[in-house]
Structure formats: C-alpha cells, structure tokens
Design a protein around this motif. Structure first.
Motif, PDB file in Angstrom:
ATOM      1  N   ILE A 575      43.238  50.329  38.283  1.00  0.00           N
ATOM      2  CA  ILE A 575      42.252  49.599  39.085  1.00  0.00           C
ATOM      3  C   ILE A 575      41.380  48.760  38.157  1.00  0.00           C
ATOM      4  O   ILE A 575      41.696  47.632  37.852  1.00  0.00           O
ATOM      5  N   ASP A 576      40.284  49.303  37.643  1.00  0.00           N
ATOM      6  CA  ASP A 576      39.428  48.605  36.700  1.00  0.00           C
ATOM      7  C   ASP A 576      38.959  47.260  37.247  1.00  0.00           C
ATOM      8  O   ASP A 576      38.813  47.100  38.449  1.00  0.00           O
ATOM      9  N   VAL A 577      38.718  46.286  36.344  1.00  0.00           N
ATOM     10  CA  VAL A 577      38.176  44.996  36.798  1.00  0.00           C
ATOM     11  C   VAL A 577      39.257  44.103  37.398  1.00  0.00           C
ATOM     12  O   VAL A 577      38.967  43.204  38.189  1.00  0.00           O
ATOM     13  N   VAL A 578      40.500  44.323  36.981  1.00  0.00           N
ATOM     14  CA  VAL A 578      41.629  43.581  37.555  1.00  0.00           C
ATOM     15  C   VAL A 578      42.591  44.610  38.127  1.00  0.00           C
ATOM     16  O   VAL A 578      43.305  45.282  37.378  1.00  0.00           O
ATOM     17  N   PRO A 579      42.638  44.777  39.431  1.00  0.00           N
ATOM     18  CA  PRO A 579      43.485  45.825  40.018  1.00  0.00           C
ATOM     19  C   PRO A 579      44.951  45.662  39.643  1.00  0.00           C
ATOM     20  O   PRO A 579      45.476  44.544  39.572  1.00  0.00           O
ATOM     21  N   HIS A 580      45.596  46.806  39.391  1.00  0.00           N
ATOM     22  CA  HIS A 580      47.035  46.888  39.137  1.00  0.00           C
ATOM     23  C   HIS A 580      47.449  46.246  37.815  1.00  0.00           C
ATOM     24  O   HIS A 580      48.629  45.966  37.607  1.00  0.00           O
ATOM     25  N   VAL A 581      46.473  46.013  36.939  1.00  0.00           N
ATOM     26  CA  VAL A 581      46.762  45.365  35.665  1.00  0.00           C
ATOM     27  C   VAL A 581      46.134  46.166  34.538  1.00  0.00           C
ATOM     28  O   VAL A 581      44.963  46.551  34.607  1.00  0.00           O
ATOM     29  N   THR A 758      27.878  58.182  30.409  1.00  0.00           N
ATOM     30  CA  THR A 758      27.912  57.247  31.528  1.00  0.00           C
ATOM     31  C   THR A 758      28.476  55.911  31.072  1.00  0.00           C
ATOM     32  O   THR A 758      28.432  55.562  29.888  1.00  0.00           O
ATOM     33  N   MET A 759      29.021  55.178  32.026  1.00  0.00           N
ATOM     34  CA  MET A 759      29.572  53.854  31.758  1.00  0.00           C
ATOM     35  C   MET A 759      29.058  52.864  32.785  1.00  0.00           C
ATOM     36  O   MET A 759      28.653  53.236  33.894  1.00  0.00           O
ATOM     37  N   LEU A 760      29.127  51.605  32.401  1.00  0.00           N
ATOM     38  CA  LEU A 760      28.644  50.535  33.253  1.00  0.00           C
ATOM     39  C   LEU A 760      29.441  50.455  34.552  1.00  0.00           C
ATOM     40  O   LEU A 760      30.672  50.410  34.527  1.00  0.00           O
ATOM     41  N   GLY A 761      28.740  50.433  35.674  1.00  0.00           N
ATOM     42  CA  GLY A 761      29.366  50.155  36.950  1.00  0.00           C
ATOM     43  C   GLY A 761      30.434  51.146  37.354  1.00  0.00           C
ATOM     44  O   GLY A 761      30.492  52.284  36.888  1.00  0.00           O
ATOM     45  N   SER A 762      31.311  50.693  38.234  1.00  0.00           N
ATOM     46  CA  SER A 762      32.376  51.535  38.780  1.00  0.00           C
ATOM     47  C   SER A 762      33.731  51.042  38.291  1.00  0.00           C
ATOM     48  O   SER A 762      33.884  49.884  37.892  1.00  0.00           O
ATOM     49  N   ASP A 763      34.719  51.939  38.329  1.00  0.00           N
ATOM     50  CA  ASP A 763      36.076  51.568  37.943  1.00  0.00           C
ATOM     51  C   ASP A 763      37.020  51.545  39.139  1.00  0.00           C
ATOM     52  O   ASP A 763      38.229  51.592  38.980  1.00  0.00           O
ATOM     53  N   ILE A 764      36.474  51.426  40.347  1.00  0.00           N
ATOM     54  CA  ILE A 764      37.316  51.475  41.542  1.00  0.00           C
ATOM     55  C   ILE A 764      37.751  50.069  41.936  1.00  0.00           C
ATOM     56  O   ILE A 764      37.110  49.074  41.597  1.00  0.00           O
ATOM     57  N   ASP A 765      38.853  50.000  42.664  1.00  0.00           N
ATOM     58  CA  ASP A 765      39.314  48.730  43.216  1.00  0.00           C
ATOM     59  C   ASP A 765      38.475  48.404  44.448  1.00  0.00           C
ATOM     60  O   ASP A 765      38.282  49.241  45.326  1.00  0.00           O
ATOM     61  N   ILE A 766      37.988  47.181  44.502  1.00  0.00           N
ATOM     62  CA  ILE A 766      37.196  46.727  45.638  1.00  0.00           C
ATOM     63  C   ILE A 766      38.110  45.936  46.561  1.00  0.00           C
ATOM     64  O   ILE A 766      38.660  44.901  46.167  1.00  0.00           O
ATOM     65  N   TYR A 767      38.266  46.424  47.770  1.00  0.00           N
ATOM     66  CA  TYR A 767      39.174  45.785  48.710  1.00  0.00           C
ATOM     67  C   TYR A 767      38.534  44.536  49.310  1.00  0.00           C
ATOM     68  O   TYR A 767      37.315  44.446  49.469  1.00  0.00           O
ATOM     69  N   GLY A 768      39.390  43.569  49.631  1.00  0.00           N
ATOM     70  CA  GLY A 768      38.922  42.355  50.274  1.00  0.00           C
ATOM     71  C   GLY A 768      38.438  41.290  49.314  1.00  0.00           C
ATOM     72  O   GLY A 768      37.844  40.303  49.740  1.00  0.00           O
ATOM     73  N   THR A 769      38.715  41.461  48.022  1.00  0.00           N
ATOM     74  CA  THR A 769      38.295  40.468  47.035  1.00  0.00           C
ATOM     75  C   THR A 769      39.175  40.571  45.809  1.00  0.00           C
ATOM     76  O   THR A 769      39.769  41.618  45.546  1.00  0.00           O
ATOM     77  N   ASN A 770      39.283  39.495  45.062  1.00  0.00           N
ATOM     78  CA  ASN A 770      39.896  39.554  43.742  1.00  0.00           C
ATOM     79  C   ASN A 770      38.856  39.287  42.661  1.00  0.00           C
ATOM     80  O   ASN A 770      39.180  38.918  41.544  1.00  0.00           O
ATOM     81  N   GLN A 771      37.590  39.455  43.044  1.00  0.00           N
ATOM     82  CA  GLN A 771      36.473  39.273  42.119  1.00  0.00           C
ATOM     83  C   GLN A 771      35.775  40.621  41.900  1.00  0.00           C
ATOM     84  O   GLN A 771      34.569  40.766  42.099  1.00  0.00           O
ATOM     85  N   ASN A 772      36.537  41.603  41.487  1.00  0.00           N
ATOM     86  CA  ASN A 772      36.018  42.970  41.361  1.00  0.00           C
ATOM     87  C   ASN A 772      34.705  43.082  40.585  1.00  0.00           C
ATOM     88  O   ASN A 772      33.812  43.833  40.995  1.00  0.00           O
ATOM     89  N   PRO A 773      34.544  42.401  39.446  1.00  0.00           N
ATOM     90  CA  PRO A 773      33.323  42.625  38.666  1.00  0.00           C
ATOM     91  C   PRO A 773      32.033  42.310  39.414  1.00  0.00           C
ATOM     92  O   PRO A 773      30.986  42.887  39.094  1.00  0.00           O
ATOM     93  N   ILE A 774      32.064  41.425  40.392  1.00  0.00           N
ATOM     94  CA  ILE A 774      30.851  41.118  41.156  1.00  0.00           C
ATOM     95  C   ILE A 774      30.400  42.340  41.944  1.00  0.00           C
ATOM     96  O   ILE A 774      29.203  42.574  42.125  1.00  0.00           O
TER      97      ILE A 774
END
Length: 891
Positions: A575-581, A758-774
């Motif tokens: 998942i990460d910032v670019v899902p499936h990559v 702890t780490m910055l932000g989340s590492d989950i895939d955000i559905y409905g977008t390809n701009q995960n880091p936002i």
C-alpha cells in the motif's frame, strides 16, 4: 523398386543436408485470449470468435494488479492461434520455444497434447514435429495458469505473480541432425574455461548432438573460435557417428588461446564460438550454433572481497524486477535493454537478477556491457515440505544454469532469498522439522549447482534474523552469504547497519559477504526538509543511500552490494504512498530518475558529470522565508568533481566541495522562472548543467502580499511537499497560524504507532484517489484553520479520510515490524462553520463514508470586510480532524 527407394532416400538426405540452416522466428502476434478453465479449448471445434485479440508479450494482470480491489485473478487462461505453415520447412525438426510463461503451461497443437512446464521464469521448449501440418492451418492452443501451487516456487513474495505468456514465443526449424534443444531448453553447447590468465586460456566445448532420422549418420563436429571482428582464432573438429534416434555428447579437445583479450568490466571483450555439424561425406553444413565466449578469471575472498582478472573490484549495482508502468511484466526486448543501459550509465558493475531468471536479452546486455551478474531461482520466503517442491526447485536450478551457462557475466548462482521470512511455525517440534526440511532443500540445491557448474560461486540471501538461519544451519551452506538489510527503514537505527556488517564478518569466519538488498521507499512526488524514515521523500532517500555507501566502501570484506532496486515494481499486496507498488527503485516505474540515481552516478561513473538534483520537481513552490521576498530551499548537486559552483539567475552561490558525490546549496527562489546552472571541473574537463525551475512563491503574511492571492494548498499534519502531477499543482507543509498569515490552530499531527516508535501519517491505501499522500496525514483535534486573505469569492476544499479502522488487518510481513500497531477508530463526529456560519452540523467520516475513503467537500465562501477565512471545528464526539485544505480564489 529397391533401387528407386534407395535413390529417393539418398535424394532426401542430400535435400535436407543442403537445406537452409536453422530458421527461428517469433509467433507473438494475433493470438486469441480468454480467461477461465474452458472446456476443450484445445480443439478446433472451440469457438473463439468472441475472444480478445492480443499480442505477446502479454499478462492478464496488468490492470487488476493495480486497481483498488484487493487481490488479482490467479487461475487458468487460454491462448489460441491458427498459423499457416508453408512447405519450405517440411521434413525438418520443429520446436516451439517459450522464453517465459507464468506459471503452469500445457501446450496443444492441432488438438494433440504436446507438453507441459512448471515454473514461471525459465525457458522451455517442445518438439512439435509430429503434429505440424505443412501447407495447412495449424491450431496452437496454450493453457497458462498462475494459480497458487504449494509445490511450485515462489510460494509468496514481495512482487506480483503475473499470469500470462509474458516473454517471446518462437518457432524453430532444424535439420533432423542438429545440436540438441531438449536439454532444459539450453542451446545444447556448453563452454568451459578451466584455466585463464593473461598469457593463455584453455577452452573446452561440450556439444549435445541429436540424430532424428531412422538411419545412422557420420558427422563432423567443428568448433571455430573467432574474435570480435569475425577473424578465426582457433579451430577444432572431430568425427562422430550417430545411431538412428541417438543423442550423444561430444567434448572437444582442449583449445588453447595465447595472449587472450580478457572479458572485464571496463572492456567486456567477447569471442564467438561457432559450433557446426557437417555431413562428413559431403561436407554440407547441417546445423550451426553461436555462443559468446568471455575469457576471465575471478575470485571471492572473505577478507579482500571480489577480484576479476587479478584486480580487486568492489561490485556495486542493483537488483532488478521486470516491471514497467501499466504493463506489468509483459515488456518488449527494447525495454529490457534500456534497463541494463540505465545501470551501466550509472556506473554500476553488478546486477543481481532477482528473484528469478529474466529475459535472455538482460543476460546478453550484461555480457556486452561488462556487468557482473548473479542469477537466482525464485525459492523465496518459505518452502513446502514435500518432495515435489524440492524436485521442482532442483529442476529450476538446472534450467537456470544450463540456459545461461555460457554467459561470461554470470559469476554467481543463487537459490534462496529470505527463506525464513514466512516461517509457518514459531516454536517446538514443528519448527524444528521445518528447519530440517528447509536445510534439506538448501543442501540439495547447493549440491545441484556445484555439480552443474563448479566454476561459479553459490549464494543465499538472508534477512536480518541471523538466529533463524543459524538454527536452520543455513549460514554454513552457500559459498557467499547475501544479507538483505534495511536499518533506517524497517528498523529505526540506521547505524545498526554497519554494526551488523561487522558482526557478520566476525561471526561467519571464512564466508564471503555481500549486501544483497538495501534501500528506502521513495516517491518522486514527495520532498521534505525534515526527512525521516518511512516518509518516502526524495531527501530521506539520499540520507539513507549516502550512509549505506559510506559504510560499505569502508569495508573491503564486503565483496559487493546490490541496492534494492533498479526500478520501482508492482507488488499487489503493498500500500504505502503508491498502492500496489514497491517504490524502492532509484528510477520509477516509468524509469524517471530519482535523486538517488544521480547520487550513484556521481559516485560510480568515470565520465565527467554534473547534475542539478530535484530536476523532476516541476510544480515547485514554497513560502517566503527571507527579507528580500524569496524562498530559501536546499538543492542537491551531484558530480564526480572535487567541487562545484552553482549559479541562480546569474548570481553565484559560491563553490562547495562535494562529499561522496553530493553538495547542497540553499537557493533563494523567486516567483516565476529561476535559472540554475552548475559548473564543475573534472580531470580538466569543464562540465555544466542547466535547469529552469518554475517556482510558485507563497506569501506568509497574506494581508501584506505584493502578489495577488490565487490559491493555497496545505497538507495538515505533514512537513512534506507533494507534487500533484495530474493537476500540475503543489501541496505544501502545514504551519501554525499567526495574525496576518495562515495556518492551523490547535491539534497534533497524526503519527502511527509501530513496533519501534511512531512514524509520519498512515501506511494504508486510500480508496477513491491516486493521491494517497494528501490523505495519509492529518491534524487530530484541530480547532481552526485560519487564512487572512483579501476579500473575494473563494472555493474552499476540505479533504478527509478516516485513518483508524474498526476492523483488524494483517501486518505486511515485508515491513518487518514497521507496520502500524492497530488503532481501532472510536466514534467521532463534529460540526463545521466558516466565518461563523454553520455549514455542517454532524460530520462523521467513518459513518458516512467508511474507512480509508477519500472525501473532498467544496464550499463556496464570500470573504468581505477584511475578515479573512476562518474554518472552525466543533467537536460533538471524539476528536476533530482535517487532512488537507485547498483555498482557491474565484474572483
């Protein structure tokens, strides 16, 4: 009648003896394709008129391996093709040859079963002579299945198991007496160089001969060694009698070459060996096979590292996966060639072909360019405790070795990677039994490789759990230990890396050590001036790679290293910032160069070079932070010079010494175009690089702005810059509000808990977008967001995603403890007002939209009377939250 028959046989023999030699061509185009287990799809009666028409190379997972639905199709699929064969090849032996299909294949021709193959990454071929119909249409029907099979490695891995015929398919026609093709789809010729030095080389050529006629034949086997220009250097020949239907091994006598020109990294000189079969009586050429010959000697030493032709060389390069953006693994030859050229241009001298044998053109390019290689079979993560799994693994090793036996670039055969990463048991007798069976597989593979090719070294790659491998007695088996190390990424302390190197050197006396994997994830779109592990920024990527290279170069006992990875590659479960990559590549899926690529080129290449970094950052900007209304931002410059000078808009920023290929300049960017020029002197050669940066200057104090306000895009809870390349817009880090400025009021950044902090932000895939880091960062408990912009009509976009789930998820094994500790979302709802006007009374992201779903709400706001914008959050239950805000002035 007998006399007539004898004349006919004689004419037939003369005919095929004088016929053209091998004819080889692809049949890649115009196949019919359909997924599913189709009934009798191998028969001509099957109606394929509605099937999809495709070309090979092809995979059926290029789309579903990169969509929002977890998982991908793993099952059977069919390829069919009708092919008219003219009569020019009639009477010859015919073979269908596959460079790779994943992963179980059954081949049919004209309804008849031809053969099957197991394993997705090695070549294979079948004799189709009895089934071909010349002058007629021939139906090829091929069933390919990529379903999980516990007896076929790999069982699991951090890459996508694409289904399909993803490499070339050939037809090959030969005379009935020929060099054999059935020995694991090898070329049938094996070249050994038992003794090589600068004064003399000894060459031995072993040839497998096949007579597919029904009578004995006498042939002459000729081996001709030519130099790179085609000039004959040495020649041997031997008479061989082949019985009807016989396959025989012929070994040439030792061929001596005096004053040989050696194959080396800097001069990959190759001779050519022509192996010819001639009819002994008539002298007609029956068959010919050509192979490369590289004369070299090499050694791995546990203290001194690697040497080639008596010269110490540190092997530095990359691993490589066979993926490309939106194509999966179905790549044209030219794309494979491009990848090896990228490695060579970077100055790399080593390629770990991982985790499986790859397209033959990859090996050919390594031979041509002087890149030392290791090649391995895909026994990854775990074994199955069955004899069938063991036997399949051994067969794969034989295929790998025999198919690339003659490659001068190959110096290492590998056979296991992180094999204890997915131990099915954690303790007790079951674990002990599992260890013993894993050891059995390892020893069988080691013995196979050494028997097949005693001239090269063996290697196994471990992850950082040495006790597991010691308990399983795996650390003693291979000649080279490869260590996959990710301190400063999956583990918090980057300095543990060098301590582990020294521990391994002390613990495993006499073992050759290599670092077979290391590298951080880097998203080309992300930048940070507060870099930290797992932020995926270009800047942290540089911190990481600079540290690792410094420590490895200090230690001569590290024979070499292959960073992970040359290119980003697909891994469906990630998942990460670019899902499936998996984006640990130093170039992207589309081969865009990251800053880490330029760092290695500056460090490794001999050709004079200077490159301004951050050059891929097209939509760039930042907040005014100097008295003269500029934005000071750091820029890396890469060069193999001693020092470099950087100019911005014609003004020198001074000279800086380069440390390990890097220098950093604080550049005062102004609004609009900024012209950057770097100048350096390398060995008396002046080199320079130009870069134009279009910069969007963002005012810190909006009321005093000398520039009309247009837009503001801020990611909450984040110190990163994010480039939205689709919209050519920039997202900037948050800041705290000050009167006259803009920013947040209250709250804390969302930081996920992991096994070591702890780490910055989340590492989950955000559905409905390809701009995960936002959406993967947010400010929790935010009270307000205020911006003191001028009066006008504005669009205000608020961005949300619920990052805490109400369901438990499985940790990704490859993250080695860096996964988030599960936080279950409580019920949180809040109201929202803008400039005192309630716009939402009860917003509950999880209730209304679900977990990990991108939510964007656009509000139209009129700002008047100099009041600016004030977005207030009113908690009802639980914490308020905001992921990002975009403010756009309409008029």
């Amino acid at each position: 009648m007998k006399k007539f028959l004898s004349i006919f046989i004689l004419l037939f023999i003369v005919g095929w003896a004088q016929a053209q030699q091998r004819v080889v061509y692809t049949i890649n185009d115009g196949w019919k394709f359909k997924k599913g287990s189709l009934f009798e799809a191998q028969l001509t009666s099957c109606d394929d008129s509605s099937w999809e028409v495709i070309n090979i190379p092809h995979t059926w997972n290029d789309k579903d391996g990169d969509d929002e639905t977890p998982g991908l199709y793993r099952g059977p699929a069919w390829y069919r093709k009708s092919l008219l064969l003219d009569k020019s090849q009639e009477g010859r032996q015919a073979v269908i040859y596959f460079e790779g299909a994943n992963r179980e294949v059954q081949v049919y021709l004209n309804g008849a079963f031809v053969g099957e193959h197991k394993g997705g990454y090695t070549r294979f071929c079948f004799d189709i002579t009895p089934h071909l119909r010349y002058g007629q249409e021939n139906l090829f029907a091929i069933c390919v299945n990529n379903v999980h099979n516990p007896n076929i490695p790999p069982l699991s891995a951090d890459f996508t198991f694409y289904g399909g015929i993803y490499r070339d398919v050939y037809l090959q026609f030969m005379n009935p007496v020929h060099v054999a093709t059935h020995d694991y789809a090898s070329c049938g010729v094996y070249i050994r160089t038992p003794q090589v030095d600068k004064s003399e080389a000894t060459v031995e050529v072993t040839t497998l001969l096949t007579n597919q006629t029904d009578r004995a034949v006498d042939v002459l086997v000729e081996n001709v060694i030519c130099d790179a220009t085609g000039k004959e250097v040495r020649k041997t020949d031997a008479s061989v009698r082949l019985a009807a239907g016989e396959t025989k091994t012929d070994v040439s006598k030792k061929i001596k070459i005096t004053s040989p020109r050696l194959w080396d990294i800097d001069d990959p000189y190759r001779y050519r060996v022509y192996t010819r079969i001639l009819d002994k009586k008539r002298g007609a050429l029956l068959d010919e096979v050509v192979n490369p010959l590289g004369l070299r000697w090499f050694e791995f030493d546990s203290e001194r590292g690697f040497s080639l032709n008596g010269k110490a060389r540190k092997l530095i390069g990359t691993a490589r996966h066979q993926d490309y953006f939106e194509k999966g693994n179905a790549l044209r030859d030219e794309m494979h060639v491009r990848d090896v050229l990228l490695l060579k241009e970077m100055g790399g001298n080593f390629l770990r072909v991982s985790h499986y044998p790859q397209d033959p053109v990859i090996m050919e390019m390594c031979d041509k360019l002087g890149i030392v290689t290791s090649v391995e079979i895909p026994v990854v993560n775990a074994v199955t405790e069955t004899e069938e799994f063991l036997n399949n693994s051994v067969e794969m090793a034989k295929e790998m070795i025999r198919q690339d036996f003659n490659r001068p670039s190959v110096m290492i055969w590998g056979y296991m990677n992180e094999i204890l990463l997915r131990r099915p048991y954690t303790e007790g007798k079951q674990l002990e039994d599992y260890y013993r069976y894993t050891e059995k597989v390892a020893r069988a593979l080691e013995a196979t490789v050494r028997q097949e090719d005693p001239s090269r070294y063996t290697m196994m790659a471990y992850h950082n759990a040495p006790q597991y491998y010691e308990d399983a007695r795996l650390t003693d088996i291979p000649m080279i230990q490869g260590w996959n190390l990710y301190q400063g990424w999956y583990e918090p302390d980057i300095n543990e890396f060098q301590r582990l190197l020294d521990r391994a050197h002390h613990t495993y006396k006499g073992k050759v050590l290599m670092v077979t994997e290391y590298g951080p994830g880097v998203d080309e779109r992300l930048h940070s001036y507060q870099p930290e592990l797992f932020d995926f920024s270009q800047e942290y990527g540089l911190v990481y790679h600079r540290h690792y290279m410094k420590e490895m170069m200090k230690r001569p006992f590290i024979a070499g290293a292959s960073l992970w990875n040359l290119n980003d590659f697909y891994s469906e479960s990630r998942i990460d910032v670019v899902p499936h990559v998996n984006n640990k590549g130093i170039v992207g899926l589309d081969r865009e160069h990251k800053d880490s690529y330029w760092f290695y080129k500056a460090l490794l290449t001999q050709k004079p070079m200077v490159v301004i970094g951050n050059r891929e950052w097209k939509a760039r900007g930042g907040v005014v932070n100097t008295d003269n209304r500029a934005c000071l931002q750091s820029i890396p410059v890469f060069s193999n010079a001693e020092e470099v000078e950087l100019f911005t808009n014609g003004q020198s920023l001074g000279n800086k010494r380069l440390e390990a290929g890097c220098a950093f300049f604080d550049v005062p960017f102004v609004d609009g175009d900024n012209q950057l020029e770097a100048v350096a002197l390398v060995d008396g050669c002046r080199v320079h690089d130009l870069l134009t940066v279009r910069f969007e200057l963002i005012e810190s104090f909006l009321k005093d702005s000398q520039k009309p306000f247009t837009e503001l895009n801020v990611m909450l809870g984040s110190p990163r810059y994010f480039e939205d390349r689709e919209a050519n817009m920039l997202w900037i880090p948050e800041q705290e509000y000050k009167p006259g400025s803009w920013g947040f009021v209250g709250g804390t950044p969302y930081r996920r808990k992991t096994g070591f902090g702890t780490m910055l932000g989340s590492d989950i895939d955000i559905y409905g977008t390809n701009q995960n880091p936002i959406f993967q960062t947010q400010r929790m408990g935010i009270k307000s967001f205020k911006a003191d912009m001028p009066d006008g009509e504005y669009s205000v976009y608020l961005y949300w995603a619920e990052l805490d789930s109400d369901k438990k998820k499985e940790a990704l094994v490859y993250n080695l403890g860096a996964d988030s500790e599960q936080v279950l979302a409580g019920n949180r709802s809040f109201g929202l007002s803008m400039n005192g006007v309630t716009v939402l009374d009860d917003l509950n992201i999880a209730r209304d939209y679900g977990y990990a779903r991108a939510v964007i709400k656009k509000f139209m706001v009129t700002i008047k009377n100099g009041e600016g914008l004030r977005v207030d959050f009113h908690p009802k239950e639980g914490e308020t939250l905001l992921n990002a805000i975009r403010i756009y002035r309409n008029y």
